[in-house]
Design a protein around this motif. Structure first.
Motif, PDB file in Angstrom:
ATOM      1  N   VAL A 332       0.870  -1.173   0.000  1.00  0.00           N
ATOM      2  CA  VAL A 332       0.000   0.000   0.000  1.00  0.00           C
ATOM      3  C   VAL A 332       0.905   1.220   0.000  1.00  0.00           C
ATOM      4  CG1 VAL A 332      -1.782   1.265   1.235  1.00  0.00           C
ATOM      5  CG2 VAL A 332      -1.785  -1.240   1.242  1.00  0.00           C
ATOM      6  N   LEU A 333       0.805   2.048  -1.031  1.00  0.00           N
ATOM      7  CA  LEU A 333       1.744   3.141  -1.234  1.00  0.00           C
ATOM      8  C   LEU A 333       1.087   4.490  -0.988  1.00  0.00           C
ATOM      9  CD1 LEU A 333       3.430   1.890  -4.536  1.00  0.00           C
ATOM     10  CD2 LEU A 333       4.256   1.588  -2.197  1.00  0.00           C
ATOM     11  N   ARG A 334       1.864   5.422  -0.470  1.00  0.00           N
ATOM     12  CA  ARG A 334       1.449   6.823  -0.342  1.00  0.00           C
ATOM     13  C   ARG A 334       2.400   7.650  -1.202  1.00  0.00           C
ATOM     14  NH1 ARG A 334       3.173  11.038   2.842  1.00  0.00           N
ATOM     15  NH2 ARG A 334       4.545   9.633   4.015  1.00  0.00           N
ATOM     16  N   ARG A 335       1.862   8.387  -2.176  1.00  0.00           N
ATOM     17  CA  ARG A 335       2.702   9.142  -3.103  1.00  0.00           C
ATOM     18  C   ARG A 335       2.806  10.596  -2.687  1.00  0.00           C
ATOM     19  NH1 ARG A 335       2.320  12.466  -7.379  1.00  0.00           N
ATOM     20  NH2 ARG A 335       0.038  12.397  -7.370  1.00  0.00           N
ATOM     21  N   ARG A 337       4.686  13.737  -4.607  1.00  0.00           N
ATOM     22  CA  ARG A 337       5.405  14.130  -5.827  1.00  0.00           C
ATOM     23  C   ARG A 337       5.912  12.879  -6.551  1.00  0.00           C
ATOM     24  NH1 ARG A 337       6.965  19.417  -6.368  1.00  0.00           N
ATOM     25  NH2 ARG A 337       9.051  18.902  -7.125  1.00  0.00           N
ATOM     26  N   ALA A 338       7.206  12.713  -6.715  1.00  0.00           N
ATOM     27  CA  ALA A 338       7.723  11.567  -7.487  1.00  0.00           C
ATOM     28  C   ALA A 338       8.118  10.405  -6.590  1.00  0.00           C
ATOM     29  CB  ALA A 338       8.918  12.006  -8.329  1.00  0.00           C
ATOM     30  N   ARG A 339       7.723  10.424  -5.309  1.00  0.00           N
ATOM     31  CA  ARG A 339       8.138   9.368  -4.394  1.00  0.00           C
ATOM     32  C   ARG A 339       6.925   8.621  -3.847  1.00  0.00           C
ATOM     33  NH1 ARG A 339      12.017  13.329  -3.460  1.00  0.00           N
ATOM     34  NH2 ARG A 339      14.161  12.538  -3.703  1.00  0.00           N
ATOM     35  N   TRP A 340       7.141   7.308  -3.676  1.00  0.00           N
ATOM     36  CA  TRP A 340       6.143   6.467  -3.030  1.00  0.00           C
ATOM     37  C   TRP A 340       6.711   5.985  -1.714  1.00  0.00           C
ATOM     38  CZ3 TRP A 340       6.703   6.477  -8.272  1.00  0.00           C
ATOM     39  CH2 TRP A 340       5.536   6.639  -9.041  1.00  0.00           C
ATOM     40  N   THR A 341       5.896   5.996  -0.672  1.00  0.00           N
ATOM     41  CA  THR A 341       6.322   5.520   0.637  1.00  0.00           C
ATOM     42  C   THR A 341       5.399   4.390   1.061  1.00  0.00           C
ATOM     43  OG1 THR A 341       7.115   7.716   1.253  1.00  0.00           O
ATOM     44  CG2 THR A 341       6.777   6.134   3.037  1.00  0.00           C
ATOM     45  N   ALA A 342       6.024   3.295   1.527  1.00  0.00           N
ATOM     46  CA  ALA A 342       5.276   2.148   2.038  1.00  0.00           C
ATOM     47  C   ALA A 342       5.830   1.802   3.407  1.00  0.00           C
ATOM     48  CB  ALA A 342       5.410   0.950   1.089  1.00  0.00           C
ATOM     49  N   PRO A 343       5.108   1.015   4.199  1.00  0.00           N
ATOM     50  CA  PRO A 343       5.633   0.638   5.516  1.00  0.00           C
ATOM     51  C   PRO A 343       6.973  -0.072   5.450  1.00  0.00           C
ATOM     52  CG  PRO A 343       3.290   0.109   5.361  1.00  0.00           C
ATOM     53  CD  PRO A 343       3.718   0.510   3.992  1.00  0.00           C
ATOM     54  N   THR A 344       7.297  -0.675   4.285  1.00  0.00           N
ATOM     55  CA  THR A 344       8.548  -1.431   4.177  1.00  0.00           C
ATOM     56  C   THR A 344       9.605  -0.730   3.358  1.00  0.00           C
ATOM     57  OG1 THR A 344       7.687  -2.581   2.248  1.00  0.00           O
ATOM     58  CG2 THR A 344       7.413  -3.642   4.410  1.00  0.00           C
ATOM     59  N   PRO A 372      16.716   6.416   2.672  1.00  0.00           N
ATOM     60  CA  PRO A 372      17.833   7.290   3.013  1.00  0.00           C
ATOM     61  C   PRO A 372      17.380   8.596   3.632  1.00  0.00           C
ATOM     62  CG  PRO A 372      18.118   6.345   0.828  1.00  0.00           C
ATOM     63  CD  PRO A 372      16.731   6.008   1.274  1.00  0.00           C
ATOM     64  N   ARG A 373      16.214   9.092   3.237  1.00  0.00           N
ATOM     65  CA  ARG A 373      15.653  10.291   3.883  1.00  0.00           C
ATOM     66  C   ARG A 373      14.155  10.262   3.673  1.00  0.00           C
ATOM     67  NH1 ARG A 373      16.738  15.481  -0.110  1.00  0.00           N
ATOM     68  NH2 ARG A 373      15.464  14.743  -1.840  1.00  0.00           N
ATOM     69  N   PRO A 374      13.396  10.897   4.543  1.00  0.00           N
ATOM     70  CA  PRO A 374      11.939  10.910   4.357  1.00  0.00           C
ATOM     71  C   PRO A 374      11.577  11.742   3.143  1.00  0.00           C
ATOM     72  CG  PRO A 374      12.575  12.346   6.162  1.00  0.00           C
ATOM     73  CD  PRO A 374      13.810  11.617   5.762  1.00  0.00           C
ATOM     74  N   PRO A 375      10.452  11.443   2.482  1.00  0.00           N
ATOM     75  CA  PRO A 375      10.049  12.229   1.309  1.00  0.00           C
ATOM     76  C   PRO A 375       9.687  13.655   1.672  1.00  0.00           C
ATOM     77  CG  PRO A 375       8.276  10.742   1.969  1.00  0.00           C
ATOM     78  CD  PRO A 375       9.481  10.392   2.806  1.00  0.00           C
ATOM     79  N   THR A 376      10.010  14.564   0.771  1.00  0.00           N
ATOM     80  CA  THR A 376       9.619  15.950   0.966  1.00  0.00           C
ATOM     81  C   THR A 376       8.113  16.069   0.879  1.00  0.00           C
ATOM     82  OG1 THR A 376      11.681  16.605  -0.083  1.00  0.00           O
ATOM     83  CG2 THR A 376      10.014  18.315   0.165  1.00  0.00           C
TER      84      THR A 376
END
Length: 380
Positions: A332-335, A337-344, A372-376
């Motif tokens: 399950v992804l949260r977008r 801008r150009a980045r997706w963040t998932a729990p893993t 490496p760093r959290p998404p902006t």
């Protein structure tokens, strides 16, 4: 040297010194070899080996024998020592290769006979002689230019008085039509590919007795070793199966190459200088190096290239993400801008619509994926 040395153990130790790169830059001049040789603990020793120079009469005999055979001159120009020339010179009473009594070792370590440092220097020079016979002739008293000029004069003078030169027709060459016809019948096969060595070569050490003004020896040594490592990597890729079918990689930018070098740099001083040259602070440099270690230039771009993709690019990237994971494991992804963040983990969309395997900046530590760093945080 091994026959004339009194302590064979030190000669063997010198051979190990030479193999491990303990010999610095070698200075070769008539009658003398000089280099700085380092012990395993880093102690430097000024080391010299004196070599007996040829007399004028000995040079006349050597040059006369070399000029009498055109093949000898051709081999010398190809950087090879003609075995026949060495044998004929020895029969005439002139030994080209230094023998017992021709080497006089001198080292500031205090040994009066061959020590590990002079032995290492001799072994290192033996490698140079295998590549260039003019090094040997320079040791014997004459440099390459003087030897070639003398051989040219003797060849132009023709045979010695009392003999007649055989008249041979000039080389008429090959007609162009004949040469092209031979090519049309089929060219010879290409030579076999080289064998990949076990690892990168060891560049020569630029250490000298005194460090040249304005030259950072540590930086030069690092760049030489980095170039050797990169050449080994490129050769390994070229020899890998299917290399000819793969598209060449685009060249690295200056910023990307600086991160590559920083990842390879050991001393903190070099890493600091490289980081300063790219305008990154220490934390940004650490993140860039981590990304480079994960996926090279694509991972670095995923870390630092923050942009807003259009709808068509997002659609292609979403399809790539769906294809990369089975339906049962699709995250399950949260977008943003150009980045997706998932729990893993954390991924990035490339500008061509690639994702996950295309440009993904994440690292595994302690069994979990960490970005490496959290998404902006921007509004999509």
């Amino acid at each position: 040297m091994e026959e004339g040395a009194l302590d064979g153990q030190q000669v063997g130790q010198g051979r190990r010194y030479a193999r491990t790169g303990a010999v610095g830059a070698v200075s070769v001049r008539p009658g003398r070899l000089t280099a700085v040789v380092r012990d395993p603990d880093g102690t430097a020793h000024r080391t010299d080996v004196l070599v007996r120079e040829f007399t004028g009469a000995e040079w006349d005999r050597v040059l006369g024998l070399a000029a009498a055979e055109s093949g000898y001159i051709a081999e010398l120009l190809d950087r090879e020592l003609p075995p026949g020339l060495a044998e004929e010179a020895a029969a005439a009473g002139v030994d080209l290769l230094p023998g017992l009594g021709d080497l006089d070792p001198q080292c500031d370590c205090g040994e009066w006979d061959h020590c590990p440092h002079t032995a290492a220097l001799c072994h290192q020079v033996a490698r140079l002689l295998d590549r260039d016979p003019f090094v040997l002739l320079l040791l014997r008293g004459r440099g390459e230019r003087k030897v070639l000029e003398a051989l040219e004069e003797r060849s132009a003078a023709g045979p010695e008085t009392g003999t007649e030169a055989e008249s041979t027709p000039g080389d008429a060459g090959v007609p162009a039509a004949e040469a092209f016809a031979a090519a049309a019948r089929g060219l010879p096969p290409l030579p076999p590919l080289p064998v990949l060595p076990e690892g990168p070569g060891q560049p020569p050490s630029p250490d000298t007795e005194s460090e040249p003004a304005g030259l950072d020896v540590d930086a030069v040594e690092f760049l030489a070793q980095a170039a050797a490592s990169e050449a080994f990597r490129l050769l390994a890729e070229a020899l890998a199966p299917g290399h000819a079918a793969r598209a060449p990689r685009p060249p690295l930018t200056t910023a990307e190459d600086a991160v590559r070098l920083t990842a390879e740099a050991g001393p903190f001083r070099l890493r600091f200088r490289l980081a300063a040259a790219t305008g990154r602070d220490r934390a940004a440099t650490d993140r860039a190096v981590r990304a480079w270690g994960i996926g090279g230039a694509p991972a670095l771009a995923a870390l630092e290239d923050d942009w807003t993709p259009d709808r068509a690019t997002l659609t292609r990237a979403g399809s790539a993400l769906a294809a990369a994971s089975p339906d049962a494991e699709a995250p399950v992804l949260r977008r943003v801008r150009a980045r997706w963040t998932a729990p893993t983990g954390n991924g990035s969309c490339g500008r061509t619509g690639t994702a996950a395997g295309g440009r993904c900046a994440a690292s595994r530590a302690d069994g979990t994926w960490r970005a490496p760093r959290p998404p902006t945080r921007h509004r999509p």
